[in-house]
Design an enzyme around this catalytic site. Sequence first.
Site, PDB file in Angstrom:
ATOM      1  N   SER A   1       0.813  -1.220   0.000  1.00 52.78           N
ATOM      2  CA  SER A   1       0.000   0.000   0.000  1.00 52.78           C
ATOM      3  C   SER A   1       0.846   1.269   0.000  1.00 52.78           C
ATOM      4  O   SER A   1       0.407   2.301   0.508  1.00 52.78           O
ATOM      5  CB  SER A   1      -0.951   0.034   1.202  1.00 52.78           C
ATOM      6  N   ARG A   2       2.031   1.162  -0.535  1.00 50.25           N
ATOM      7  CA  ARG A   2       2.953   2.316  -0.620  1.00 50.25           C
ATOM      8  C   ARG A   2       3.351   2.873   0.760  1.00 50.25           C
ATOM      9  O   ARG A   2       3.813   3.990   0.867  1.00 50.25           O
ATOM     10  CB  ARG A   2       2.355   3.449  -1.479  1.00 50.25           C
TER      11      ARG A   2
END
Length: 555
Positions: free
Chosen positions: A529-530
Amino acid sequence: FCPNLHRNRLRVGTCKWQDKPASAKVHGYHGITLSPIAPTSACLHCIQERQSLFKPPVTVYDKYQSLSHRVHTYTPLSKSQASDQQLFHTTKKDMDSLVQHLHDPNSISYISQEAAAAIDELLMGPLGFSVDQLMELAGLSVASAIFEAYPVQANNRVLVICGPGNNGGDGLVAARHLHHFGYSLSVCYPKRTDKPLYHGLVTQLESLSIPFLLEDELPSILSSFDVVVDAIFGFSFRGQPRPPFDALIQKLVGLPNVVSVDIPSGWHVEEGDINGIGLHPDMLVSLTAPKLCARKFKGLHHFLGGRFVPPLIAEKFGLKLPPYPGTSQCVWIGKLPSIDVGSLRENYVGAVLLEEHLNADPFSQFKEWFEDAVAMGLPEPNAMTLATANKEGHPSARMVLLKGYDEHGFVWYTNYGSRKALELASNPWASIVFFWERLHRQARITGCVEKVSSEESDEYFHSRPRESQIGALVSAQSTVIAGRHVLDQAYEDLQSRYADKSIIIPRPDHWGGFRLQPEAFEFWQGRESRLHDRLTYTKEMAVDKSNWVIHRLAP
Ligand SMILES: NC(=O)C1=CN([C@@H]2O[C@H](COP(=O)(O)OP(=O)(O)OC[C@H]3O[C@@H](n4cnc5c(N)ncnc54)[C@H](OP(=O)(O)O)[C@@H]3O)[C@@H](O)[C@H]2O)[C@H](O)CC1
Ligand SMILES: [K+]
């Protein structure tokens, strides 16, 4: 084995010429792909010598090119080809032909339902194959293709839905191979065939504790699978699907990552989805040769499998089929994708970088990560982006190769007349970045740069291959030249001047090393999710300026 990330990588030893490690990638049942750290003839020779350590013998592959961002092809590299130059530039007849097929889909044959049945009959009649054999190869092709398109780390949960005929049998075989490739399997087999071959295949799966699900259970859990394999109907399908398969097929419509074996189930074998409400899988594995309906397939991945077609069949049916690369059981025959750059994204999974994992000393931390990159067999793990700026602050960046590092800094060599060198002369601040893509890691280092001693430059210059030494003499780096011929002529002249190998080539004054002395480090670990891990080492805020202070930065 690396327990977390690339479980199929292993280290195979050390090159006796270069004292550098080599690593290998175990590629399913395909064999073992070896990537030498420094791809030189010495290294490759060393690896090939080690083939005797493996059973079955190892083939050394040249990783040719990525045909889509997921599909890689490998072709065996013979001993005679194992030179520095050819390692990257070999073009083989097979590879050319494969690439031609990719650019021209019409160069592949698509066959009718009648031809598919006739080929089957010939194979299992006069040509001496048994159904078990062909099914085993077909199922292995399907599993291999899935392994290529849906890597096991990110797509672990696989459901295989099997129909009542041989297409279903391919599914049962594929399930077994996928289990051995590391996937977590479930099978749904609503209408079992009462023949010894199928009983055997089911028993084999049961002995691997693979769960068999009832078709009634499927609707509520379908979305919990990463990949769903449609092995319901193949080339003998006719008419409209009958229960229970009609409802089952409808459940698969719109589901992501559906892989159809030979035919998208419910499709007319020649016309495709004639009702317009059928299944549109993301991947199709055509067996023996694509059937006519495969022309209508619009999914991302189209593979061909069933590597058993003897020339007699190909001639009799006028089949034009692409060659299989290396020992592969499948070959990618999809249309080359038009690439939407914005949609290219890698999901960084698996790794974690917490404060408690870090060394107190950033140099030791760099060493650890650099050694991981080497052990992983990454190509050119010492390649780094070097960013410099002139005194007006205008930046420039390029890739260079790290040639040494220790607690004094990070060293590379270049032409002292080059743009980077001129910029460093007026502004000694620079930044270097390593990107180890397969590990989802970056290391960023910033600091002040100075020239290394002339003794150090001499020593490195004379360790380089003679051709590179001449190259350094030839090139007045970053200056405009009239054409390639200028370099070639100067190179030729110097080669004849230094033809006698006993003459030592003097290091030119305009060539030497730089050392960046770090003021700050950042270690970046890509996360899901970065929400990446970013940990920095700086000295500015340390009470005792000799200590490094660690901070976590928001991603
Ligand atoms: N040479 C190769 O490439 C090989 C391919 N293999 C695989 O085999 C299939 C073809 O297998 P086959 O057994 O001939 O046929 P299918 O699997 O497609 O299906 C036959 C069964 O499906 C039933 N059927 C047919 N139509 C319907 C329908 N409308 N609704 C419900 N059921 C249907 C059929 O039942 P019948 O009562 O109609 O007879 C059969 O039970 C090929 O595609 C490859 O996947 C081999 O594994 C190896 C060689
Ligand atoms: K199918």
